[in-house]
Design a protein around this motif. Structure first.
Motif, PDB file in Angstrom:
ATOM      1  N   LEU A  27       0.816  -1.206   0.000  1.00 30.38           N
ATOM      2  CA  LEU A  27       0.000   0.000   0.000  1.00 30.38           C
ATOM      3  C   LEU A  27       0.852   1.260   0.000  1.00 30.38           C
ATOM      4  O   LEU A  27       2.011   1.254   0.430  1.00 30.38           O
ATOM      5  CB  LEU A  27      -0.934   0.004   1.214  1.00 30.38           C
ATOM      6  N   GLN A  28       0.232   2.343  -0.482  1.00 29.70           N
ATOM      7  CA  GLN A  28       0.885   3.654  -0.489  1.00 29.70           C
ATOM      8  C   GLN A  28      -0.057   4.654   0.162  1.00 29.70           C
ATOM      9  O   GLN A  28      -1.246   4.716  -0.181  1.00 29.70           O
ATOM     10  CB  GLN A  28       1.203   4.080  -1.923  1.00 29.70           C
ATOM     11  N   ALA A  29       0.466   5.426   1.109  1.00 31.44           N
ATOM     12  CA  ALA A  29      -0.347   6.400   1.844  1.00 31.44           C
ATOM     13  C   ALA A  29      -0.433   7.716   1.080  1.00 31.44           C
ATOM     14  O   ALA A  29       0.582   8.272   0.664  1.00 31.44           O
ATOM     15  CB  ALA A  29       0.241   6.642   3.225  1.00 31.44           C
ATOM     16  N   GLN A  30      -1.649   8.208   0.915  1.00 30.55           N
ATOM     17  CA  GLN A  30      -1.850   9.478   0.204  1.00 30.55           C
ATOM     18  C   GLN A  30      -1.165  10.636   0.918  1.00 30.55           C
ATOM     19  O   GLN A  30      -0.540  11.491   0.304  1.00 30.55           O
ATOM     20  CB  GLN A  30      -3.348   9.758   0.082  1.00 30.55           C
ATOM     21  N   GLN A  31      -1.246  10.630   2.245  1.00 31.21           N
ATOM     22  CA  GLN A  31      -0.710  11.728   3.044  1.00 31.21           C
ATOM     23  C   GLN A  31       0.802  11.874   2.893  1.00 31.21           C
ATOM     24  O   GLN A  31       1.340  12.981   2.887  1.00 31.21           O
ATOM     25  CB  GLN A  31      -1.071  11.510   4.518  1.00 31.21           C
ATOM     26  N   LEU A  32       1.507  10.751   2.742  1.00 31.32           N
ATOM     27  CA  LEU A  32       2.970  10.805   2.685  1.00 31.32           C
ATOM     28  C   LEU A  32       3.502  11.312   1.350  1.00 31.32           C
ATOM     29  O   LEU A  32       4.664  11.708   1.254  1.00 31.32           O
ATOM     30  CB  LEU A  32       3.555   9.416   2.973  1.00 31.32           C
ATOM     31  N   LEU A  33       2.679  11.308   0.308  1.00 27.68           N
ATOM     32  CA  LEU A  33       3.144  11.750  -1.011  1.00 27.68           C
ATOM     33  C   LEU A  33       3.500  13.228  -1.031  1.00 27.68           C
ATOM     34  O   LEU A  33       4.242  13.686  -1.896  1.00 27.68           O
ATOM     35  CB  LEU A  33       2.076  11.453  -2.076  1.00 27.68           C
ATOM     36  N   THR A  34       2.980  13.984  -0.088  1.00 26.77           N
ATOM     37  CA  THR A  34       3.274  15.416  -0.017  1.00 26.77           C
ATOM     38  C   THR A  34       4.493  15.717   0.849  1.00 26.77           C
ATOM     39  O   THR A  34       4.889  16.865   1.001  1.00 26.77           O
ATOM     40  CB  THR A  34       2.061  16.183   0.541  1.00 26.77           C
ATOM     41  N   ASN A  35       5.082  14.664   1.428  1.00 30.06           N
ATOM     42  CA  ASN A  35       6.241  14.821   2.306  1.00 30.06           C
ATOM     43  C   ASN A  35       7.481  14.293   1.582  1.00 30.06           C
ATOM     44  O   ASN A  35       7.577  13.098   1.294  1.00 30.06           O
ATOM     45  CB  ASN A  35       5.997  14.045   3.609  1.00 30.06           C
ATOM     46  N   ASN A  36       8.421  15.171   1.277  1.00 26.93           N
ATOM     47  CA  ASN A  36       9.614  14.773   0.517  1.00 26.93           C
ATOM     48  C   ASN A  36      10.414  13.671   1.197  1.00 26.93           C
ATOM     49  O   ASN A  36      11.035  12.837   0.529  1.00 26.93           O
ATOM     50  CB  ASN A  36      10.519  15.987   0.278  1.00 26.93           C
ATOM     51  N   GLU A  37      10.391  13.651   2.519  1.00 25.30           N
ATOM     52  CA  GLU A  37      11.176  12.651   3.258  1.00 25.30           C
ATOM     53  C   GLU A  37      10.560  11.261   3.165  1.00 25.30           C
ATOM     54  O   GLU A  37      11.263  10.258   3.176  1.00 25.30           O
ATOM     55  CB  GLU A  37      11.293  13.068   4.722  1.00 25.30           C
ATOM     56  N   TYR A  38       9.224  11.203   3.047  1.00 23.93           N
ATOM     57  CA  TYR A  38       8.539   9.909   3.099  1.00 23.93           C
ATOM     58  C   TYR A  38       7.749   9.570   1.840  1.00 23.93           C
ATOM     59  O   TYR A  38       7.038   8.569   1.814  1.00 23.93           O
ATOM     60  CB  TYR A  38       7.586   9.884   4.304  1.00 23.93           C
ATOM     61  N   LYS A  39       7.878  10.342   0.800  1.00 31.26           N
ATOM     62  CA  LYS A  39       7.062  10.117  -0.403  1.00 31.26           C
ATOM     63  C   LYS A  39       7.365   8.788  -1.095  1.00 31.26           C
ATOM     64  O   LYS A  39       6.544   8.281  -1.861  1.00 31.26           O
ATOM     65  CB  LYS A  39       7.229  11.277  -1.387  1.00 31.26           C
ATOM     66  N   ASP A  40       8.553   8.220  -0.837  1.00 34.69           N
ATOM     67  CA  ASP A  40       8.918   6.934  -1.440  1.00 34.69           C
ATOM     68  C   ASP A  40       8.532   5.743  -0.567  1.00 34.69           C
ATOM     69  O   ASP A  40       8.786   4.602  -0.926  1.00 34.69           O
ATOM     70  CB  ASP A  40      10.426   6.882  -1.713  1.00 34.69           C
ATOM     71  N   TYR A  41       7.893   6.016   0.566  1.00 33.57           N
ATOM     72  CA  TYR A  41       7.577   4.940   1.509  1.00 33.57           C
ATOM     73  C   TYR A  41       6.369   4.121   1.052  1.00 33.57           C
ATOM     74  O   TYR A  41       5.391   4.663   0.540  1.00 33.57           O
ATOM     75  CB  TYR A  41       7.308   5.510   2.900  1.00 33.57           C
ATOM     76  N   LEU A  42       6.462   2.814   1.272  1.00 37.99           N
ATOM     77  CA  LEU A  42       5.368   1.888   1.020  1.00 37.99           C
ATOM     78  C   LEU A  42       5.063   1.143   2.310  1.00 37.99           C
ATOM     79  O   LEU A  42       5.911   1.047   3.198  1.00 37.99           O
ATOM     80  CB  LEU A  42       5.736   0.906  -0.096  1.00 37.99           C
ATOM     81  N   PHE A  43       3.870   0.603   2.380  1.00 39.24           N
ATOM     82  CA  PHE A  43       3.356   0.047   3.633  1.00 39.24           C
ATOM     83  C   PHE A  43       2.861  -1.379   3.393  1.00 39.24           C
ATOM     84  O   PHE A  43       2.094  -1.632   2.470  1.00 39.24           O
ATOM     85  CB  PHE A  43       2.211   0.952   4.100  1.00 39.24           C
ATOM     86  N   LEU A  44       3.331  -2.305   4.225  1.00 33.26           N
ATOM     87  CA  LEU A  44       2.941  -3.709   4.095  1.00 33.26           C
ATOM     88  C   LEU A  44       2.387  -4.216   5.431  1.00 33.26           C
ATOM     89  O   LEU A  44       3.109  -4.781   6.240  1.00 33.26           O
ATOM     90  CB  LEU A  44       4.149  -4.545   3.654  1.00 33.26           C
ATOM     91  N   PRO A  45       1.100  -3.997   5.670  1.00 30.64           N
ATOM     92  CA  PRO A  45       0.482  -4.518   6.893  1.00 30.64           C
ATOM     93  C   PRO A  45       0.007  -5.947   6.663  1.00 30.64           C
ATOM     94  O   PRO A  45      -0.427  -6.295   5.564  1.00 30.64           O
ATOM     95  CB  PRO A  45      -0.711  -3.571   7.097  1.00 30.64           C
ATOM     96  N   PHE A  46       0.080  -6.784   7.686  1.00 30.51           N
ATOM     97  CA  PHE A  46      -0.342  -8.175   7.495  1.00 30.51           C
ATOM     98  C   PHE A  46      -0.767  -8.811   8.814  1.00 30.51           C
ATOM     99  O   PHE A  46      -0.427  -8.340   9.905  1.00 30.51           O
ATOM    100  CB  PHE A  46       0.786  -9.002   6.868  1.00 30.51           C
TER     101      PHE A  46
END
Length: 197
Positions: A106-125
């Motif tokens: 998953l990719q968080a919409q909120q983080l796309l506006t943050n240069n530090e975290y815009k490349d972050y992806l999320f794997l909850p399980f």
């Protein structure tokens, strides 16, 4: 000839053992950093209650990555009152414990506006340990878009961690892993349920 064979065998075995030792050291260092910089538990007495499975390299897997065809945003349920917006960035497929598994990344919409975290992806399980040895809501793994190379990505379940809600209830809005990310195997790696004496 025999001496050469034994020498080569020794070198190969030594390289394998060195690689395993290096992995253990690096993963242990990652775990120590996680404990030292914990976002919720600040007191040493609290940190001592953190529990983990032994580090096992078999839980570091190389998964095939397939980009999502339809990357529409959706509202994700959380443990609190505030919902969060994500989209499926893609799916990963891997074999663990002789079982083929697929998870949504998953990719968080909120983080796309943050240069530090815009490349972050999320794997909850969740998995077969959820609610028993591990936190009842599920666990998380962090990835980056740059981790994906040639449609492959390394997923290290030894580095999974609990959401903040595992330590403090009612304060945080922790995303609840979707049903699509319920694994049919036990992942006896990473962080266990928070233990309070």
């Amino acid at each position: 000839m025999k001496k050469t064979f034994f020498l080569l065998s020794f070198i190969v075995c030594s390289c394998v053992l060195f690689a395993q030792d290096s992995y253990l050291v690096l993963t242990d260092s990652f775990r120590n950093h996680y404990i030292a910089t914990h976002g919720v538990l600040k007191k040493e007495e609290e940190k001592k209650q953190l529990r983990f499975y032994p580090i096992q390299e078999k839980y570091k897997v190389t998964a095939s990555f397939k980009p999502a065809e339809n990357m529409e945003w959706f509202t994700m349920e959380t443990s609190g009152t505030m919902k969060k917006v994500y989209r499926v960035y893609g799916t990963v497929t891997f074999t663990i414990n002789d079982t083929v598994n697929t998870l949504q990344v998953l990719q968080a919409q909120q983080l796309l506006t943050n240069n530090e975290y815009k490349d972050y992806l999320f794997l909850p399980f969740t998995d077969k340990t959820t609610g028993q040895d591990t936190y009842e809501v599920g666990r998380y793994i962090d990835l980056k878009t740059t981790d994906i190379k040639n449609d492959k990505v390394v997923i290290d379940f030894n580095k999974n961690y609990n959401p903040y809600c595992a330590y403090v209830s009612g304060k945080y809005n922790c995303p609840i892993p979707p049903k699509a990310n319920a694994l049919a195997v036990a992942i006896t790696a990473g962080e266990k349920k928070y233990h309070v004496n």
